[in-house]
Structure formats: structure tokens, C-alpha cells
Design a protein around this motif. Structure first.
Motif, PDB file in Angstrom:
ATOM      1  N   LEU A  50       0.569  -1.034  -0.026  1.00  0.00           N
ATOM      2  CA  LEU A  50       0.135   0.076  -0.111  1.00  0.00           C
ATOM      3  C   LEU A  50       1.083   1.529   0.098  1.00  0.00           C
ATOM      4  O   LEU A  50       0.057   2.318  -0.255  1.00  0.00           O
ATOM      5  CB  LEU A  50      -1.113  -0.090   1.291  1.00  0.00           C
ATOM      6  CG  LEU A  50      -2.314  -1.101   0.998  1.00  0.00           C
ATOM      7  CD1 LEU A  50      -2.741  -1.556   2.365  1.00  0.00           C
ATOM      8  CD2 LEU A  50      -2.861  -0.913  -0.081  1.00  0.00           C
ATOM      9  N   ARG A  70      -0.421  -5.774 -10.344  1.00  0.00           N
ATOM     10  CA  ARG A  70      -1.280  -5.823  -9.502  1.00  0.00           C
ATOM     11  C   ARG A  70      -2.578  -6.578  -9.298  1.00  0.00           C
ATOM     12  O   ARG A  70      -3.061  -6.966  -8.543  1.00  0.00           O
ATOM     13  CB  ARG A  70      -1.813  -4.325  -9.658  1.00  0.00           C
ATOM     14  CG  ARG A  70      -3.455  -3.520  -8.979  1.00  0.00           C
ATOM     15  CD  ARG A  70      -3.788  -2.535  -9.450  1.00  0.00           C
ATOM     16  NE  ARG A  70      -2.850  -1.077  -8.566  1.00  0.00           N
ATOM     17  CZ  ARG A  70      -1.527  -0.963  -9.640  1.00  0.00           C
ATOM     18  NH1 ARG A  70      -2.310  -0.635 -11.124  1.00  0.00           N
ATOM     19  NH2 ARG A  70      -1.640   0.425  -9.488  1.00  0.00           N
ATOM     20  N   SER A  71      -3.084  -7.137 -10.639  1.00  0.00           N
ATOM     21  CA  SER A  71      -4.227  -8.151  -9.842  1.00  0.00           C
ATOM     22  C   SER A  71      -3.837  -9.062  -9.712  1.00  0.00           C
ATOM     23  O   SER A  71      -4.500 -10.323  -8.960  1.00  0.00           O
ATOM     24  CB  SER A  71      -5.014  -7.958 -11.619  1.00  0.00           C
ATOM     25  OG  SER A  71      -3.504  -8.256 -12.529  1.00  0.00           O
ATOM     26  N   ALA A  74      -3.608  -9.407  -6.099  1.00  0.00           N
ATOM     27  CA  ALA A  74      -4.753  -8.827  -4.849  1.00  0.00           C
ATOM     28  C   ALA A  74      -5.496 -10.417  -5.379  1.00  0.00           C
ATOM     29  O   ALA A  74      -6.579 -10.958  -4.445  1.00  0.00           O
ATOM     30  CB  ALA A  74      -5.820  -7.961  -6.260  1.00  0.00           C
ATOM     31  N   VAL A  79      -5.736  -7.133   1.605  1.00  0.00           N
ATOM     32  CA  VAL A  79      -4.785  -5.924   3.221  1.00  0.00           C
ATOM     33  C   VAL A  79      -6.061  -5.714   3.598  1.00  0.00           C
ATOM     34  O   VAL A  79      -6.747  -4.912   2.911  1.00  0.00           O
ATOM     35  CB  VAL A  79      -3.300  -5.930   3.418  1.00  0.00           C
ATOM     36  CG1 VAL A  79      -3.521  -5.185   1.177  1.00  0.00           C
ATOM     37  CG2 VAL A  79      -2.977  -4.663   3.503  1.00  0.00           C
ATOM     38  N   LYS A  81      -6.444  -2.643   6.570  1.00  0.00           N
ATOM     39  CA  LYS A  81      -5.757  -0.864   7.335  1.00  0.00           C
ATOM     40  C   LYS A  81      -7.630  -0.736   8.025  1.00  0.00           C
ATOM     41  O   LYS A  81      -8.094  -1.147   7.742  1.00  0.00           O
ATOM     42  CB  LYS A  81      -5.688   0.040   6.264  1.00  0.00           C
ATOM     43  CG  LYS A  81      -4.111  -0.024   5.873  1.00  0.00           C
ATOM     44  CD  LYS A  81      -3.728   1.528   5.559  1.00  0.00           C
ATOM     45  CE  LYS A  81      -4.178   2.432   5.866  1.00  0.00           C
ATOM     46  NZ  LYS A  81      -3.190   3.295   5.881  1.00  0.00           N
ATOM     47  N   GLY A  99     -14.997  -8.282  -2.763  1.00  0.00           N
ATOM     48  CA  GLY A  99     -13.689  -9.560  -2.671  1.00  0.00           C
ATOM     49  C   GLY A  99     -13.565  -9.852  -3.616  1.00  0.00           C
ATOM     50  O   GLY A  99     -12.796 -10.886  -3.622  1.00  0.00           O
ATOM     51  N   PHE A 101     -13.848  -9.292  -7.022  1.00  0.00           N
ATOM     52  CA  PHE A 101     -13.504  -8.254  -7.832  1.00  0.00           C
ATOM     53  C   PHE A 101     -12.687  -8.542  -8.619  1.00  0.00           C
ATOM     54  O   PHE A 101     -11.898  -8.271  -9.616  1.00  0.00           O
ATOM     55  CB  PHE A 101     -13.034  -6.538  -7.242  1.00  0.00           C
ATOM     56  CG  PHE A 101     -13.243  -5.527  -8.301  1.00  0.00           C
ATOM     57  CD1 PHE A 101     -14.044  -5.320  -9.436  1.00  0.00           C
ATOM     58  CD2 PHE A 101     -11.887  -5.213  -8.929  1.00  0.00           C
ATOM     59  CE1 PHE A 101     -13.510  -4.452 -10.287  1.00  0.00           C
ATOM     60  CE2 PHE A 101     -10.970  -4.367  -9.857  1.00  0.00           C
ATOM     61  CZ  PHE A 101     -12.458  -3.668 -10.480  1.00  0.00           C
ATOM     62  N   PRO A 102     -11.447  -8.573  -7.869  1.00  0.00           N
ATOM     63  CA  PRO A 102      -9.982  -8.740  -8.192  1.00  0.00           C
ATOM     64  C   PRO A 102      -9.747  -9.866  -9.667  1.00  0.00           C
ATOM     65  O   PRO A 102      -9.426 -10.524 -10.339  1.00  0.00           O
ATOM     66  CB  PRO A 102      -8.727  -8.950  -7.174  1.00  0.00           C
ATOM     67  CG  PRO A 102      -9.802  -9.224  -6.184  1.00  0.00           C
ATOM     68  CD  PRO A 102     -10.853  -9.322  -6.247  1.00  0.00           C
ATOM     69  N   MET A 145     -15.927  -6.138   7.197  1.00  0.00           N
ATOM     70  CA  MET A 145     -14.614  -5.678   6.909  1.00  0.00           C
ATOM     71  C   MET A 145     -13.844  -7.136   6.248  1.00  0.00           C
ATOM     72  O   MET A 145     -13.091  -7.636   4.985  1.00  0.00           O
ATOM     73  CB  MET A 145     -14.040  -4.684   6.864  1.00  0.00           C
ATOM     74  CG  MET A 145     -14.586  -3.137   7.199  1.00  0.00           C
ATOM     75  SD  MET A 145     -14.517  -2.728   5.335  1.00  0.00           S
ATOM     76  CE  MET A 145     -13.221  -2.238   4.507  1.00  0.00           C
ATOM     77  N   MET A 148     -15.516  -9.104   3.876  1.00  0.00           N
ATOM     78  CA  MET A 148     -14.771  -8.791   2.891  1.00  0.00           C
ATOM     79  C   MET A 148     -13.298  -9.660   2.000  1.00  0.00           C
ATOM     80  O   MET A 148     -13.073 -10.027   1.111  1.00  0.00           O
ATOM     81  CB  MET A 148     -14.477  -7.771   2.416  1.00  0.00           C
ATOM     82  CG  MET A 148     -14.820  -6.773   1.043  1.00  0.00           C
ATOM     83  SD  MET A 148     -13.475  -6.642   0.440  1.00  0.00           S
ATOM     84  CE  MET A 148     -12.830  -5.926   1.458  1.00  0.00           C
ATOM     85  N   GLN A 152     -11.763 -12.056  -0.660  1.00  0.00           N
ATOM     86  CA  GLN A 152     -11.286 -12.556  -1.979  1.00  0.00           C
ATOM     87  C   GLN A 152     -10.146 -13.575  -1.265  1.00  0.00           C
ATOM     88  O   GLN A 152      -9.441 -13.638  -2.804  1.00  0.00           O
ATOM     89  CB  GLN A 152     -10.045 -11.382  -1.112  1.00  0.00           C
ATOM     90  CG  GLN A 152      -9.527 -10.200  -2.589  1.00  0.00           C
ATOM     91  CD  GLN A 152      -8.398  -9.064  -2.009  1.00  0.00           C
ATOM     92  OE1 GLN A 152      -8.775  -8.379  -0.209  1.00  0.00           O
ATOM     93  NE2 GLN A 152      -7.291  -8.609  -2.480  1.00  0.00           N
TER      94      GLN A 152
END
Lengths: 252, 329
Positions: A50, A70-71, A74, A79, A81, A99, A101-102, A145, A148, A152
Motif C-alpha cells: 500500500l 497489481r491484479s 490482489a 490487506v 487497514k 472481495g 473483484f480481483p 470488513m 470482505m 477475496q
């Protein structure tokens, strides 16, 4: 495996993380402890890419972290925060579905729905999936969270103070959930935590940070000792052992 | 609850809302086409004489089409900006985008005469991108994204740019040619000058293309990055979409206040904050709002017209105040 070599990060000429080298093995549960301002969160942010690092290297499963796309990252590392409560009108389920999305860039396949349902169930949020985030309590929001992050579905999970806002009961539940992720699903979890006793009761390994340096790292038994902790926090404290788990008394 | 029924229920509800807006849109489109000074009623549609034919194809239809396109696009631009800045009160009108596009038009008129639509478009677009980028840089430096201070700064920024435009227009004596762009007005639309608005169609598809990326970006940069969204890149994409669309609207009809704020906010009140499911209803209701405002502007003091920005502004400011008070409480 995450292999960290000589990691350094400065903000305005102050080195907040200084020459940190450590190894996070796959399938372990690692807690990162230390006083306020020790650089724990910054270390975690660098591990999760990050924030960029100034010096040193992080090898993520053998590849320099900077070179991982990046993809790809993910789908392998998530991660979370410390987040102030987002006051957005999304439902829990909508948040948890982000989650995925990647993998599918927004389209939700039947497999995605299954993962989302599983993640919600894992965090006991199934009944609350239609609730809007801005109607949740702090603890429920925190769990949403985590759900989520779970959806992922990455091998590595980095969490910055996931116990914030949680009461004792939900704190214990959260740590058990994370422990299950490591033991049952073979995930690798790294979390920053302030409560030493939570770290001592659940983590396999402990990283202790102080003033940007790596102060100590090792198995829980190696780090949770009177000498290490009293020097780390610069205060007197007692360690007692009950049922094979060490506890730290530090209230007086 | 069973997940399948949950999902299909959500979808059904969304479809129902959209259907209502589509019906309203069709109805108001009809009213809009048959409203005006020249005697042209729906009963004439099959047997139009020559003049009626000209009125129909050179003013009525272009006007209605440009109302739909600019209303839809302004509302979607507002929604997109709110998503990218995570602030509910940002829109092309409260971020300096519109004012910058206008300044671009004034400068283009000064340097390249007022006939050259091509130069006006390009210069307006460059200024709109520049102005919006300045504003976005400012937003990035603010910690509390929800602060009301952000749109206020945007409004001030826009006013400063507008005063520069006014000064230049006075100085170079181009007030006459540029006054249209200071106040939104659909009465001058004709078949020869509204085609630029068709740009909004591909732009709308661009928004749809990245709709899921934008959805996630609404939760902030850290969140988006950790899910593998290239935040900076997509922010630029969004900015360019907004800048092109705003320039096209400003050049064709002028500035129309509030559509970009009140429409997305009202839709979100009803449907939550999931960007992907807001785009279509926002576009539809933006078009409906502008059509209705335009019909009012034509019939209130018939046979004269009130500029549409006056109607949109007076309705918009009341709703805007309501939204502000609602937020504060």
C-alpha cells in the motif's frame, strides 16, 4: 513465503521502519506487536504494497514484490487497514462481494456467490447481509470488513488491528476465526495487534517492533518472556503460565 | 433467507424503478416535442405541412434530444465525481469544471473567432481537464473527504475562474458571443449545433465499461488498491470523461446548475450507494428532470421563455438545501 531484507521507510527524514529483515512462512499465524509509533502499521502496509519502500527488498513467494502485477497480487494477498467507519449506503453483502473483484472484475459468477455466502457464514454475518453499513455497530462493521477480505480468498491475509472496536466476546471469536483460517484452510495471516494476550494465546510467531527496528522475532514462547516484553514496552510486567499458554500482566 | 430470492428481489426492484423512469422519459419526450409557439400538435404528426416539418426536424427534435442527452450526462458526471472524490456534494458545477470549460470557450472565441466550433471544443476541453485536475489535487490533500468545505472551495474556485472569463469577455468585447454559455439555454438549439452532444453516448458507454472499478473506488484509494484497482489511472479516466461531457454540454447549451448534485443524491437516497446500480437510474432521472424543467420554462410565461438554468437553479437550490440540512442532522 514472504522474505523481507533490510526494509527501510522514511517519512520526512525520520526512519519509521529501519533495516527490518524477517521471514513469514506460509501457513503461519504471525502477530506484530510493539509500542505506539513503532512502525508496525507501516511495515504491514509495505508488505501489502500500500506504500512503497525506500530501501531493501520484499520477496513474495520468490518474486520481488514491486514486480508482481497489481491484479495478480490482489488474488494472492489481501490487506485490511484500520478503517474509520465508512458511512456509505452499501449493504453488507455488496461490500463482501467487492472481495471477488480481483477475479471477475465485478461480474458475480455462481462460484463467487458461493464464496460470498461462505465468507458471510464464517463471520456469522449471514443474517445481517441486507443491512446497510451505516447502520452497523463498530464490531459488526469490523466483521463485515473481515468477511470482505475472506471473500477475496487469498493465501496471505494482512490485518491492521482487526480487534479494534470489538468487545471481549467478539475479539475472541475473531481470533478463533483467524486461527481456523490458518489451521483449516492453510492461510497465512499476519496481524498487528495491541493486546499482547491475544497475540500470546493464538499466534504461532511474534514480531516485536520498537522505534522502527525489529526488536525481536520468533515463536510465541521465545518472545513472550519477561525480559523481552519489559524492555520492549519499558515497563515492569509479569508473565504467568496457565494451561500451556503465557499471559502477561501489565495493569499495575 | 434464500440467496437466490434475495438477489432476484433486488434486481426486480431496480428494474421496476428504471421502468418508471423510462415511462416518464417517453411521456415527457412527447410533451417536449409538441410544446412550443408554432402550431404543431400530435394530431398533425401524420400530415405535417412543410413548415411544420421544418419546425419538427430542425428545432423541436434537436431540442428534446439535447435535453435528454445533457440531462443524463450531467447527472452521471455528478455521480461519477461524487464517487471519485467520496464527497456527495461535488459535481461539474461545484468543482470548477464547468467554469473552466467556459473560460476555455471565451479564450477560444477571443483567439479564433466565434465560428470555429472545433477550436472552441478543444480549448474548452483542455481547460476543463486542467481546472478539474487542479481541484482533484486539492481534494487529494484533504484528509476528511466528507467535509462540506470541499464543495465550498470548489464553488469559490469556479467563481474565481468565472470572473476571469467575464473580465476577458468584457476586455475583448466578446460578451455578446459568449453570454449564451454563461446561462444555460435550450432555445437556440437547432439541427445545426447540437451534434456535439452525441459525444455523451460513447462517454456513457465508457462509464459503463469501468462501472465496477468506479464502484470500488468509492471506498477510497487504499481499499481500491488492495483489490487491485489502478486508482490513479482510473481517476484520470473518470476526470477525462467528466471534462469531455461537461465541455460538450457547456458549448451546446451553457451551464445548468445543480443537476449534477441533486439528481445523484436523490437517486442514492432511494437506492443506496452501489455505483453500478445507480448509473442507469441517475442518467434516466437526469434526463427526466431537465425535460420537465424545460417544459416549465416554455409554458410558464408563454409565449416567452425563462432560461432553463433559472428553473433548474430554483428547484435545485431548494433540494440542495434540503440535502444539506439532512446531512447535518
Amino acid at each position: 513465503m514472504i522474505d523481507v531484507h533490510g526494509l527501510t521507510k522514511s517519512y520526512e527524514n525520520k526512519k519509521v521502519v529501519n533495516q527490518v529483515s524477517l521471514l513469514i512462512k506460509k501457513g503461519t499465524f504471525t502477530a506484530c506487536i510493539g509500542p505506539n509509533g513503532a512502525g508496525k502499521s507501516t511495515l504491514l502496509e509495505m508488505l501489502g504494497r500500500l506504500v512503497p519502500y525506500d530501501e531493501g527488498h520484499i520477496y513474495f513467494e520468490g518474486d520481488e514484490l514491486r514486480t508482481v502485477t497489481r491484479s495478480t497480487l490482489a488474488t494472492r494477498l489481501s490487506v485490511l487497514k484500520q478503517s474509520s467507519q465508512l458511512s456509505v449506503g452499501l449493504t453488507v453483502r455488496e461490500l463482501v462481494s467487492f472481495g471477488r473483484f480481483p477475479y471477475t472484475k465485478g461480474k458475480l459468477t455462481p462460484h463467487c456467490q458461493a464464496v460470498i455466502n461462505r465468507s458471510l457464514a464464517y463471520l456469522n454475518m449471514t443474517d445481517m447481509q441486507d443491512r446497510r453499513l451505516d447502520t452497523l455497530s463498530g464490531g459488526q462493521f469490523q466483521r463485515a470488513m473481515i468477511a470482505m477480505v475472506l471473500s477475496q480468498d487469498t493465501d496471505y491475509i494482512l490485518l491492521d488491528e482487526p480487534l479494534n472496536n470489538l468487545d471481549m466476546h467478539h475479539g475472541v471469536q475473531m481470533m478463533q476465526t483467524l486461527q481456523n483460517l490458518v489451521q483449516d484452510l492453510g492461510k497465512t495471516v499476519v496481524l498487528v495487534v495491541h493486546d499482547i494476550n491475544f497475540a500470546a494465546s493464538y499466534a504461532d510467531r511474534i514480531i516485536a517492533m520498537k522505534d522502527g527496528y525489529l526488536f525481536a522475532s520468533g515463536t510465541t514462547n521465545e518472545v513472550i518472556t519477561e525480559s523481552v516484553l519489559s524492555e520492549l514496552y519499558e515497563m515492569d510486567l509479569d508473565i504467568i503460565e496457565k494451561d500451556g499458554v503465557k499471559y502477561c500482566f501489565h495493569y499495575k | 433467507m434464500n440467496i437466490d430470492t434475495f438477489n432476484s428481489k433486488q434486481v426486480d426492484k431496480g428494474k421496476k424503478v428504471n421502468r418508471v423512469f423510462v415511462l416518464l422519459l417517453i411521456l415527457l419526450t412527447g410533451v417536449s416535442v409538441f410544446t412550443g409557439i408554432h402550431d404543431l400538435e400530435i394530431t398533425h404528426i401524420l400530415r405535417m405541412n412543410e413548415i411544420q416539418h421544418i419546425v419538427m426536424y430542425s428545432t423541436r427534435i434537436p431540442r428534446t434530444v439535447s435535453l435528454i442527452l445533457s440531462g443524463g450526462m450531467l447527472a452521471v458526471c455528478g455521480l461519477l465525481m461524487q464517487q471519485l472524490t467520496q464527497n456527495r456534494f461535488i459535481s461539474p458545477a461545484t468543482s470548477g469544471t464547468m467554469a473552466s470549460a467556459r473560460l476555455g470557450v471565451v479564450i477560444a472565441v477571443i483567439f479564433y473567432s466565434h465560428e470555429s466550433v472545433k477550436y472552441q471544443t478543444i480549448v474548452a476541453f483542455i481547460f476543463a481537464v486542467g481546472g478539474t485536475a487542479c481541484f482533484m489535487l486539492f481534494v487529494r490533500s484533504v484528509r476528511n473527504k466528507k467535509a462540506l468545505m470541499i464543495p465550498l472551495v470548489g464553488i469559490m474556485f469556479g467563481n474565481i475562474i468565472s470572473s476571469v472569463s467575464t473580465y476577458l469577455a468584457l476586455q475583448y468585447e466578446v460578451v455578446q458571443q459568449t453570454s449564451t454559455w454563461l446561462q444555460g439555454n435550450f432555445s437556440l438549439i437547432s439541427s445545426s449545433n447540437y451534434k456535439l452532444l452525441y459525444l455523451s453516448v460513447p462517454l456513457f458507454f465508457c462509464v459503463c465499461l469501468f462501472v465496477h472499478h468506479f464502484t470500488i473506488m468509492g471506498l477510497g484509494e487504499v481499499f481500491a488498491e488492495s483489490l487491485g484497482v489502478a486508482y490513479g489511472l482510473l481517476e484520470t479516466v473518470g476526470l477525462i470523461i467528466v471534462a469531455i461531457a461537461t465541455s460538450a454540454v457547456v458549448l451546446t447549451v451553457g451551464s445548468i446548475p445543480f443537476v449534477g448534485i441533486i439528481i445523484p443524491n436523490l437517486v442514492a437516497l432511494k437506492k443506496g450507494d452501489h455505483f453500478a446500480s445507480l448509473v442507469l437510474p441517475t442518467a434516466l432521472s437526469g434526463a427526466v428532470f431537465l425535460l420537465a424543467a424545460d417544459i416549465l420554462s416554455r409554458v410558464l410565461i408563454y409565449p416567452y421563455e425563462i432560461p432553463i438554468s433559472v428553473i433548474a437553479g430554483s428547484v435545485g437550490s431548494v433540494v440542495f438545501l434540503y440535502l444539506l440540512i439532512r446531512k447535518e442532522s
